[in-house]
Design an enzyme around this catalytic site. Structure first.
Site, PDB file in Angstrom:
ATOM      1  CG  ASP A  14      -4.496  -2.257  13.701  1.00  0.00           C
ATOM      2  OD1 ASP A  14      -3.954  -1.604  14.595  1.00  0.00           O
ATOM      3  OD2 ASP A  14      -4.462  -1.944  12.496  1.00  0.00           O
ATOM      4  NE  ARG A  56      -2.887  11.500  -8.876  1.00  0.00           N
ATOM      5  CZ  ARG A  56      -3.893  12.208  -8.374  1.00  0.00           C
ATOM      6  NH1 ARG A  56      -4.157  12.169  -7.091  1.00  0.00           N
ATOM      7  NH2 ARG A  56      -4.655  12.933  -9.157  1.00  0.00           N
ATOM      8  NE  ARG A  90       4.671  -1.932  14.757  1.00  0.00           N
ATOM      9  CZ  ARG A  90       3.349  -1.960  14.580  1.00  0.00           C
ATOM     10  NH1 ARG A  90       2.852  -2.252  13.415  1.00  0.00           N
ATOM     11  NH2 ARG A  90       2.529  -1.685  15.573  1.00  0.00           N
ATOM     12  NE  ARG A 116      -4.180  -5.404   0.421  1.00  0.00           N
ATOM     13  CZ  ARG A 116      -3.640  -4.522   1.271  1.00  0.00           C
ATOM     14  NH1 ARG A 116      -2.684  -3.714   0.863  1.00  0.00           N
ATOM     15  NH2 ARG A 116      -4.059  -4.458   2.519  1.00  0.00           N
ATOM     16  CB  SER A 170      -0.681  -4.095   7.403  1.00  0.00           C
ATOM     17  OG  SER A 170      -1.187  -2.831   7.080  1.00  0.00           O
ATOM     18  N   GLY A 230       0.817  -1.209   0.000  1.00  0.00           N
ATOM     19  CA  GLY A 230       0.000   0.000   0.000  1.00  0.00           C
ATOM     20  C   GLY A 230       0.853   1.261   0.000  1.00  0.00           C
ATOM     21  NE  ARG A 266       5.854  -1.482   4.663  1.00  0.00           N
ATOM     22  CZ  ARG A 266       5.017  -1.478   5.689  1.00  0.00           C
ATOM     23  NH1 ARG A 266       3.868  -2.120   5.596  1.00  0.00           N
ATOM     24  NH2 ARG A 266       5.325  -0.844   6.797  1.00  0.00           N
TER      25      ARG A 266
HETATM   26  N1  HPA Z   1      -8.663  -2.464   9.681  1.00  0.00           N
HETATM   27  C1  HPA Z   1      -8.698  -2.129   8.396  1.00  0.00           C
HETATM   28  N2  HPA Z   1      -7.615  -1.976   7.665  1.00  0.00           N
HETATM   29  C2  HPA Z   1      -6.415  -2.136   8.278  1.00  0.00           C
HETATM   30  C3  HPA Z   1      -6.342  -2.474   9.606  1.00  0.00           C
HETATM   31  C4  HPA Z   1      -7.520  -2.642  10.346  1.00  0.00           C
HETATM   32  O1  HPA Z   1      -7.520  -2.954  11.557  1.00  0.00           O
HETATM   33  N3  HPA Z   1      -5.028  -2.562   9.922  1.00  0.00           N
HETATM   34  C5  HPA Z   1      -4.349  -2.286   8.811  1.00  0.00           C
HETATM   35  N4  HPA Z   1      -5.169  -2.032   7.805  1.00  0.00           N
END
Ligand code: HPA
Length: 237
Positions: free
Chosen positions: A208, A44, A221, A88, A91, A21, A25
């Protein structure tokens, strides 16, 4: 040649693309994993690089965040640059107690409530599978290299659900689904692959979790990210 969002020449882009994304990176992957990387897009600041990995030509091209952004880049790469496969590498979050932060998920398909499909083609599609053959290569490589992979369906959301005040209410939008992870791009990528008869896969590091609230060091990480990048690269050679 150029498109609305990509300045590269046709021959600058390989038939296989790894798609993080974050543009920085893409730069990190090119500089740390590819031989002779060449910057091939700066429009961009959505950086793209082409180089080789163990002799195989590969492009790393950033997608930006959300379905609209990955929808644009995957469409232009597939349609105008003859790209055949996009993986892709992103994360995600999780609502699954058994999945821990830094686990790596391979999405077998993305469920989504977005209006994107109706706007694009006047269709109503809730779930799109990723490429079986790409997934098989990734799973075989993970097995060979002893990498733990969580394989299953995921959700693509139009919102960053971490900021949602009522997580229970958000979760109830997806009542029938056992899903491993949640992110914001896979459905857009799988949609374009399906529409244009190409292949797409999606690997994600869990960053997350509703349950696993460990704070992570930057080394942890980076190690997990590097493992996922290597897995994607090894799977395409
Ligand atoms: N939710 C949605 N998209 C994300 C999250 C998440 O917790 N973490 C990284 N991308």
């Amino acid at each position: 040649m150029a498109t609305s969002h990509i300045e590269s020449k046709l021959e600058d882009i390989a038939p296989i693309v790894l798609m993080p994304g974050d543009p920085l990176r893409a730069k990190y992957i090119a500089e740390n994993f590819l031989d002779n990387p060449k910057l091939i897009n700066r429009v961009r600041n959505m950086f793209g690089y082409t180089g080789t990995y163990k002799g195989k030509r590969v492009t790393v091209f950033a997608s930006g965040m959300g379905i609209p952004s990955i929808g644009i880049y995957s469409y232009e790469l597939y349609k105008f640059y003859n790209v055949e496969k996009i993986i892709r590498i992103g994360s995600c979050g999780t609502y699954d107690k058994d999945i821990k932060v830094l686990d790596v998920i391979l999405s077998t398909g993305a469920y989504c409530k977005s209006y994107f499909d109706e706007l694009f083609d006047g269709v109503d599609i809730d779930f799109i599978q990723s490429s079986d053959s790409l997934n098989r290569s990734i799973m075989n490589t993970a097995k060979r290299d002893n990498i733990k992979l969580c394989v299953g369906k995921t959700i693509t959301s139009d919102i960053f659900d971490v900021y949602c005040d009522d997580k229970e209410r958000f979760r109830d939008n997806f009542p029938d689904m056992k899903f491993l992870g949640i992110e914001m791009e896979a459905f857009g990528l799988f949609y374009m692959a399906r529409k244009l008869n190409k292949e797409a896969a999606c690997l994600m590091t869990v960053v997350d979790s509703l349950y696993d609230k460990r704070s992570l060091s930057s080394e942890e990480r980076e190690k997990s990210l590097d493992e996922m990048i290597k897995l994607a690269l090894e799977s395409i050679i």
